[in-house]
Design a protein around this motif. Structure first.
Motif, short mmCIF file in Angstrom:
data_model
loop_
_atom_site.label_atom_id
_atom_site.label_comp_id
_atom_site.label_asym_id
_atom_site.label_seq_id
_atom_site.Cartn_x
_atom_site.Cartn_y
_atom_site.Cartn_z
N HIS A 248 0.87 -1.16 -0.11
CA HIS A 248 0.02 -0.04 0.12
C HIS A 248 1.01 1.46 -0.03
N LEU A 249 2.09 1.41 0.91
CA LEU A 249 2.82 2.54 0.89
C LEU A 249 3.53 2.36 -0.57
N TYR A 250 4.09 1.45 -1.10
CA TYR A 250 4.73 1.42 -2.20
C TYR A 250 3.91 2.34 -3.50
N LEU A 251 2.32 1.90 -3.27
CA LEU A 251 1.59 2.38 -4.54
C LEU A 251 1.32 3.85 -4.13
N CYS A 252 1.07 3.95 -2.90
CA CYS A 252 0.71 5.59 -2.65
C CYS A 252 1.65 6.31 -2.52
N ILE A 253 2.81 6.20 -1.71
CA ILE A 253 3.84 7.24 -1.89
C ILE A 253 4.90 7.01 -2.74
N GLY A 254 5.18 5.81 -3.06
CA GLY A 254 6.10 5.56 -3.98
C GLY A 254 5.75 5.97 -5.58
N LEU A 255 4.61 5.40 -5.91
CA LEU A 255 4.00 5.80 -7.27
C LEU A 255 3.17 6.97 -7.47
N LEU A 256 2.11 7.11 -6.58
CA LEU A 256 1.18 8.30 -6.85
C LEU A 256 1.91 9.60 -6.21
N SER A 257 2.46 9.59 -5.01
CA SER A 257 3.21 10.96 -4.81
C SER A 257 4.47 11.23 -5.65
N GLY A 258 5.19 9.97 -6.03
CA GLY A 258 6.26 10.24 -6.82
C GLY A 258 5.61 10.75 -8.15
N PHE A 259 4.58 10.42 -8.77
CA PHE A 259 4.19 10.86 -10.14
C PHE A 259 3.86 12.49 -9.84
N GLY A 260 3.27 12.82 -8.63
CA GLY A 260 2.88 14.12 -8.41
C GLY A 260 4.07 14.83 -8.40
N TRP A 261 5.03 14.47 -7.63
CA TRP A 261 6.36 15.29 -7.33
C TRP A 261 6.84 15.40 -8.93
N ALA A 262 6.61 14.51 -9.90
CA ALA A 262 7.32 14.58 -11.14
C ALA A 262 6.64 15.82 -11.89
N LEU A 263 5.24 15.76 -11.77
CA LEU A 263 4.60 16.93 -12.34
C LEU A 263 4.70 18.24 -11.73
N VAL A 264 5.14 18.51 -10.45
CA VAL A 264 5.52 19.67 -9.82
C VAL A 264 6.86 20.18 -9.96
N PHE A 265 7.69 19.74 -9.94
CA PHE A 265 9.21 19.97 -9.91
C PHE A 265 9.76 20.49 -11.26
N THR A 266 9.81 19.67 -12.12
CA THR A 266 10.20 20.13 -13.61
C THR A 266 9.52 21.31 -14.06
#
Length: 465
Positions: A109-127
């Motif tokens: 659950h943590l892999y999917l939520c923090i790793g994938l979903l939050s990681g995807f959100g961070w990618a959309l924010v930073f660059t």
């Protein structure tokens, strides 16, 4: 009444751009500050889920990997729809991932939520936020980038004790909910990124068959045309080499100090010293780049070389005072090179390609970041100490410095030549100055409009059709 768009002949170098810098400052804090401080939750996860440390470590590792590998997608979406909606969506996804993680019952659950979903959100924010900020500045670009990236250092100091307080008060589930609420401010920061239309964005429609147009548009969105831009690819290779050794002290400097017999508090203090120096280095480098006394490529090579030398010296620091001095140097030099890396990209590929180039750079350089720490650990296991690990890390960074010296016109003291289209055989610096006319590379950007016509006036009100 149709919307009127103001066309700027060049970046305004201020104005609303400072609000974009503020947004980027908060975004860097809420992305990388959270990632750097996530170690507070690491201990809680190990105890609650009764799992091995290496399995818990995959949570942030997946998040960082997704953030970097998905950067070309965020760049493509920003080119197509504009940075504002992409960053706002990224803030929502990153916050949602943290919120859902607070209800986790398994490690997956943590892999999917923090790793994938939050990681995807961070990618959309930073660059997109960093690329948008670069579009607003020219002469002050390095200063603006340095100010924005100080958010990482300041939040690293503030978030670790704050997160620990939240965990002690509300448990890790309640703390994650509060961190998710903090991250929702990324949506507001995204709203501050106002679209900017530059003269370089305006180009006439490209003629050709529909299949060729589609391929060219796809190439432009994902920056595939930059793969044949040899100066840019040499720059990417150099930064990838630098990235391979860059993070080794964050992983193994404390272990090296413990290996020498220093207690855990003295060892941890070395990273605090490096963090303070990192913050000072970013500010100083931004100021130095703003002075325009030296070319950015020369500043970058200087910082990378000094960072490599400081890593090579770590194995020879046997006293605590010497280790503190080396940590100060490493923190300052490594922090100073970061703003210059982002500021120099528009000088190589042009401001029109800033979104796609940053996304491509982030994706490729992640290879070095992912391989660096395991390679360092492997050398430690084989040799029995960290000498080979730090020497190899320094060698990678020095190799990156050497590659940077192969960029066009490195040996000259004049300003960087105008960037050129990557689909031609000439290298950057061999074409006419940018002021001679707009340059079109790839398909249309979200700011493009076929009826636009570049004019020599400083500004002109044009209908957005």
């Amino acid at each position: 009444m149709p919307f009127q768009a103001v066309v700027h002949p060049e970046p305004p170098d201020g104005g609303w751009g400072w609000m974009v810098v503020l947004a980027a400052f908060i975004q860097s804090a809420l992305v990388f500050g959270v990632i750097r401080s996530f170690g507070v939750f690491f201990v809680e996860f190990v105890e609650y889920f009764d799992e091995l440390s290496r399995r818990i470590s995959w949570i942030t590792s997946i998040g960082i990997a997704v953030q970097q590998f998905v950067s070309p997608v965020s760049s493509a979406l920003s080119t197509r729809y504009g940075a504002r909606p992409v960053v706002m969506a990224g803030g929502f996804f990153s916050s949602l991932g943290l919120l859902l993680a607070s209800f986790a019952t398994t490690l997956t659950h943590l892999y999917l939520c923090i790793g994938l979903l939050s990681g995807f959100g961070w990618a959309l924010v930073f660059t997109p936020s960093m690329a948008s900020m670069a579009r607003y500045f020219k002469e002050r670009r390095t200063l603006a980038t340095g100010l924005a990236l100080t958010g990482v250092g300041l939040s690293s100091f503030a978030f670790s004790p704050l997160f620990q307080l939240l965990v002690d008060t509300y448990s890790w589930r309640g703390a994650l909910m509060i961190v998710a609420g903090m991250s929702f401010n990324l949506v507001a920061c995204g709203a501050l990124i106002r679209p900017l239309t530059l003269k370089e964005d305006l180009a006439g429609p490209t003629r050709g068959d529909s299949a060729g147009m589609s391929l060219k548009k796809l190439s432009s969105l994902f920056g595939l045309h930059l793969l044949s831009h040899w100066p840019f690819m040499r720059f990417v290779l150099a930064i990838t080499l630098v990235n391979t050794g860059y993070f080794i002290p964050y992983v193994h400097l404390v272990a090296r100090a413990r290996e020498l017999g220093f207690d855990e508090y003295k060892a941890a203090f070395l990273m605090s010293v490096a963090a303070v120096a990192d913050l000072c280095g970013r500010l100083f480098s931004g100021w130095l780049g703003n002075c325009r006394a030296f070319r950015l490529i020369h500043i970058l090579v200087t910082w990378t070389s000094l960072t490599g030398v400081s890593l090579v010296l770590i194995p020879f620091g046997h006293s605590y005072s010497l280790l503190v001095a080396i940590s100060l140097c490493y923190g300052f030099f490594s922090g100073a090179l970061t703003p210059v890396v982002f500021s120099i990209i528009p000088e190589i590929v042009g401001i029109k390609n800033i979104f796609s180039s940053m996304g491509l750079l982030q994706m490729i350089e992640s290879i070095g970041g992912l391989l660096g720490a395991p390679l360092s650990g492997f050398l430690r296991d084989v040799t029995g100490d960290y000498m080979a690990s730090f020497l190899t890390a320094g060698a990678f960074i020095l190799a990156g410095s050497l590659v940077l010296t192969t960029l066009p016109n490195f040996s000259t003291c004049t300003a960087w030549p105008a960037p050129q289209e990557p689909d031609t055989v000439m290298e950057a610096g061999e074409r006419a100055p940018l002021g001679s006319g707009p340059v079109r590379v790839g398909g249309p950007s979200p700011h493009d409009s076929p009826p636009y016509e570049a004019v020599p006036k400083a500004e002109k009100m044009l209908p957005d059709t």
